[in-house]
Structures are given as C-alpha cells and as structure tokens.
Design a protein around this motif. Structure first.
Motif, PDB file in Angstrom:
ATOM      1  N   ASP A  82       1.115  -1.145   0.097  1.00  0.00           N
ATOM      2  CA  ASP A  82       0.234  -0.257   0.025  1.00  0.00           C
ATOM      3  C   ASP A  82       0.909   1.148  -0.014  1.00  0.00           C
ATOM      4  OD1 ASP A  82      -1.884   1.980  -0.017  1.00  0.00           O
ATOM      5  OD2 ASP A  82      -2.404   1.064   2.167  1.00  0.00           O
ATOM      6  N   PRO A  83       1.449   1.879  -1.374  1.00  0.00           N
ATOM      7  CA  PRO A  83       2.487   3.004  -1.060  1.00  0.00           C
ATOM      8  C   PRO A  83       1.301   4.175  -0.288  1.00  0.00           C
ATOM      9  CG  PRO A  83       2.183   1.908  -3.655  1.00  0.00           C
ATOM     10  CD  PRO A  83       1.213   0.835  -2.647  1.00  0.00           C
ATOM     11  N   ARG A  84       0.410   3.863  -0.407  1.00  0.00           N
ATOM     12  CA  ARG A  84      -0.570   5.394  -0.722  1.00  0.00           C
ATOM     13  C   ARG A  84      -0.697   5.595   1.323  1.00  0.00           C
ATOM     14  NH1 ARG A  84      -5.029   7.791   0.703  1.00  0.00           N
ATOM     15  NH2 ARG A  84      -5.728   9.446  -0.544  1.00  0.00           N
ATOM     16  N   GLY A  85      -0.352   4.261   1.156  1.00  0.00           N
ATOM     17  CA  GLY A  85      -0.807   3.708   3.111  1.00  0.00           C
ATOM     18  C   GLY A  85       0.465   4.085   3.256  1.00  0.00           C
ATOM     19  N   LEU A 108       3.379  11.132   6.037  1.00  0.00           N
ATOM     20  CA  LEU A 108       2.862  12.622   6.510  1.00  0.00           C
ATOM     21  C   LEU A 108       2.153  12.491   7.626  1.00  0.00           C
ATOM     22  CD1 LEU A 108       1.005  13.120   3.018  1.00  0.00           C
ATOM     23  CD2 LEU A 108       2.865  14.587   3.889  1.00  0.00           C
ATOM     24  N   LEU A 109       1.347  11.707   8.519  1.00  0.00           N
ATOM     25  CA  LEU A 109       0.830  12.228   9.421  1.00  0.00           C
ATOM     26  C   LEU A 109       2.376  12.108  10.279  1.00  0.00           C
ATOM     27  CD1 LEU A 109      -1.517  11.829  11.631  1.00  0.00           C
ATOM     28  CD2 LEU A 109      -0.729   9.363  10.984  1.00  0.00           C
ATOM     29  N   ASP A 110       3.327  10.829  10.189  1.00  0.00           N
ATOM     30  CA  ASP A 110       4.654  11.247  11.019  1.00  0.00           C
ATOM     31  C   ASP A 110       5.101  12.746  10.713  1.00  0.00           C
ATOM     32  OD1 ASP A 110       3.959   9.270  11.715  1.00  0.00           O
ATOM     33  OD2 ASP A 110       5.711   7.389  10.449  1.00  0.00           O
ATOM     34  N   GLY A 111       5.752  13.166   9.867  1.00  0.00           N
ATOM     35  CA  GLY A 111       5.882  14.373   9.964  1.00  0.00           C
ATOM     36  C   GLY A 111       5.196  15.567  10.436  1.00  0.00           C
ATOM     37  N   PHE A 112       3.777  15.379  10.184  1.00  0.00           N
ATOM     38  CA  PHE A 112       2.889  16.457  10.909  1.00  0.00           C
ATOM     39  C   PHE A 112       2.733  16.124  12.402  1.00  0.00           C
ATOM     40  CE2 PHE A 112      -1.332  16.145  12.894  1.00  0.00           C
ATOM     41  CZ  PHE A 112      -1.998  17.998  13.279  1.00  0.00           C
ATOM     42  N   LEU A 113       3.129  14.934  13.153  1.00  0.00           N
ATOM     43  CA  LEU A 113       3.262  14.613  14.712  1.00  0.00           C
ATOM     44  C   LEU A 113       4.156  15.386  14.875  1.00  0.00           C
ATOM     45  CD1 LEU A 113       1.941  11.197  15.094  1.00  0.00           C
ATOM     46  CD2 LEU A 113       0.269  13.091  15.437  1.00  0.00           C
ATOM     47  N   PHE A 154      -4.191  17.257  10.396  1.00  0.00           N
ATOM     48  CA  PHE A 154      -3.999  16.524   9.380  1.00  0.00           C
ATOM     49  C   PHE A 154      -5.404  15.475   9.458  1.00  0.00           C
ATOM     50  CE2 PHE A 154      -2.594  12.397   8.126  1.00  0.00           C
ATOM     51  CZ  PHE A 154      -1.336  12.457   7.387  1.00  0.00           C
ATOM     52  N   ILE A 155      -5.855  16.645   8.120  1.00  0.00           N
ATOM     53  CA  ILE A 155      -7.174  15.814   7.317  1.00  0.00           C
ATOM     54  C   ILE A 155      -6.857  15.387   6.014  1.00  0.00           C
ATOM     55  CG2 ILE A 155      -9.427  17.242   6.988  1.00  0.00           C
ATOM     56  CD1 ILE A 155      -8.873  18.922   8.532  1.00  0.00           C
ATOM     57  N   GLU A 156      -7.542  14.291   5.466  1.00  0.00           N
ATOM     58  CA  GLU A 156      -7.650  13.182   4.800  1.00  0.00           C
ATOM     59  C   GLU A 156      -6.424  13.383   4.127  1.00  0.00           C
ATOM     60  OE1 GLU A 156     -10.351  11.477   4.283  1.00  0.00           O
ATOM     61  OE2 GLU A 156     -10.517  11.332   5.170  1.00  0.00           O
ATOM     62  N   GLY A 157      -5.192  12.751   4.860  1.00  0.00           N
ATOM     63  CA  GLY A 157      -4.000  13.059   4.061  1.00  0.00           C
ATOM     64  C   GLY A 157      -3.735  14.493   3.831  1.00  0.00           C
ATOM     65  N   GLU A 158      -4.069  14.930   4.313  1.00  0.00           N
ATOM     66  CA  GLU A 158      -3.247  16.167   4.166  1.00  0.00           C
ATOM     67  C   GLU A 158      -2.723  17.419   4.581  1.00  0.00           C
ATOM     68  OE1 GLU A 158      -5.141  20.838   1.694  1.00  0.00           O
ATOM     69  OE2 GLU A 158      -5.883  18.606   1.256  1.00  0.00           O
ATOM     70  N   CYS A 199      -6.631   1.723   9.209  1.00  0.00           N
ATOM     71  CA  CYS A 199      -5.629   2.249  10.615  1.00  0.00           C
ATOM     72  C   CYS A 199      -5.316   3.994   9.665  1.00  0.00           C
ATOM     73  CB  CYS A 199      -4.185   1.768   9.805  1.00  0.00           C
ATOM     74  SG  CYS A 199      -3.435   1.895   8.770  1.00  0.00           S
ATOM     75  N   THR A 200      -6.625   4.648   8.717  1.00  0.00           N
ATOM     76  CA  THR A 200      -5.373   6.272   8.110  1.00  0.00           C
ATOM     77  C   THR A 200      -6.559   6.744   9.613  1.00  0.00           C
ATOM     78  OG1 THR A 200      -5.484   5.825   6.643  1.00  0.00           O
ATOM     79  CG2 THR A 200      -6.363   7.844   6.414  1.00  0.00           C
ATOM     80  N   LYS A 201      -5.875   7.854   9.869  1.00  0.00           N
ATOM     81  CA  LYS A 201      -6.470   9.171  11.425  1.00  0.00           C
ATOM     82  C   LYS A 201      -6.297  10.050  10.552  1.00  0.00           C
ATOM     83  CE  LYS A 201      -4.730   5.520  14.497  1.00  0.00           C
ATOM     84  NZ  LYS A 201      -3.442   5.405  15.353  1.00  0.00           N
ATOM     85  N   ASN A 202      -7.457  10.854  11.703  1.00  0.00           N
ATOM     86  CA  ASN A 202      -7.385  12.354  10.539  1.00  0.00           C
ATOM     87  C   ASN A 202      -7.417  12.877  11.911  1.00  0.00           C
ATOM     88  OD1 ASN A 202      -8.103  12.597   8.039  1.00  0.00           O
ATOM     89  ND2 ASN A 202     -10.060  11.958   8.374  1.00  0.00           N
TER      90      ASN A 202
END
Length: 196
Positions: A8-11, A17-22, A34-38, A84-87
């Motif tokens: 799952d390359p998109r995952g 991105l989530l790791d960077g956001f945190l 962090f909303i829908e991957g953005e 597993c995707t989290k907003n």
C-alpha cells in the motif's frame, strides 16, 4: 519497510505525512490539522468567530439538561472504522457530558469516544468545515456536528452518523436569528440571534 507499506504505497506515504505532522512546531496561535492525508495550517481566528463560540459555550453551560464540559481547540484523533488511517482535527468546540471527564488527563490528540458534539464556525476555508470535516466527524461516529456558517448566515446541526462512515443522515439548517433544537444530552433550543 513493513509488509503493509510494500502493498500500500499510498498508505505508506500518508503514514510518512502523519509522522511529519505529529512533529510539527506550529507558530503560536496557529492550528495544524491532518485531514484526509493533507496537512492544513490555519491562522488565529478573528473576533466574530470567537464571539460566536462564546455565545454557544455560555448557552451550553447554562441551559443544557445535563452538566456538559466544553473545550475550545481540543485535538481529536479520529479513526476511520477499522482502517488504520487517522485524521487529526482541532474543532472550534468539543463538548461531552461532565460525568465522563473527557478532558482530564487527555493526551494532546484525544480519541473521540464520549464526545457528544463538535462545533465549527466557518472562517478562511469554509468548504473544509462544510464538507471535509463533516465527513471526518461522521466517519468517527460523533453524534452531533454543529456548523455555524458565517458566510451563508446559517446554523446547521448534523446528526445520526450513517454507520457506513460517510455522512450524517439528518441535517437541520436555519438562518441566523432562529433557534435550533439541540437534542439530549443538551435538551434546549440554541438561540442564534447574536450571531448576526
């Protein structure tokens, strides 16, 4: 790389991105979500935005049929069902029954379990509040979403998440100046005449 990331390359990209956001160090007064991957960064709100929240918070405290706790700008970690995707959203207001003690000892990004209602007041990016955040809150199963749309001069109450994680089944939209009924655990009509 984990087996799931290889398949799952998109995952894997979204997780990076989530790791960077945190790890973001957001400037004081700004809010990052962090909303829908953005990653979305918003400036501090203007006075009218905060005035509306103050009116809502006061009414909830004074008029609810049960004692409710209110938090402005509390980070919520919203999980999409079994995925597993989290907003990570920061609603303008988060409300829950006092007896749950939701905010005491809560982490920076708290789960949405027990949240009775989230509140958004539109600002610079109204479409984010009208559509994207609404779907995120529904996916997380938050029972009520109150949207005060300053541009359209309406107040909307979305309720009854559809269980499929897509949207709310019910929505009531009224013009500013009309009272909107908040169901239990609130049990009162929210006055909106001061929103104008």
């Amino acid at each position: 790389m984990t087996a799931s990331a290889e398949h799952d390359p998109r995952g894997a990209h979204e997780q990076a991105l989530l790791d960077g956001f945190l790890k973001l160090d957001t400037p004081e007064g700004y809010r990052a979500e962090f909303i829908e991957g953005e990653i979305v960064v918003s400036p501090p709100p203007i006075g009218d935005h905060e005035g509306i929240l103050a009116v809502i918070g006061w009414q909830i405290a004074q008029r609810s049929s049960r004692r409710m706790d209110f938090s402005g700008n509390k980070g919520l970690e919203l999980v999409r069902g079994d995925k597993c995707t989290k907003n990570h959203l920061v609603p303008d207001g988060v409300v829950g029954p006092n007896e749950l003690g939701l905010f005491w000892g809560a982490p920076v990004w708290m789960p949405s379990d027990g949240v009775a209602m989230v509140i958004e007041v539109t600002s610079a990016k109204p479409e984010m509040d009208r559509w994207i955040k609404r779907h995120c809150y529904a996916k997380a199963g938050i029972p009520l979403y109150l949207l005060v749309d300053r541009m359209n001069k309406t107040v909307c109450l979305f309720s009854d998440p559809d269980g499929e994680g897509e949207d709310y089944r019910e929505d009531i939209r009224l013009s500013f100046g009309k009272a909107i009924d908040l169901p239990e655990p609130f049990g009162f009509a929210l006055e909106t005449s001061e929103f104008q």
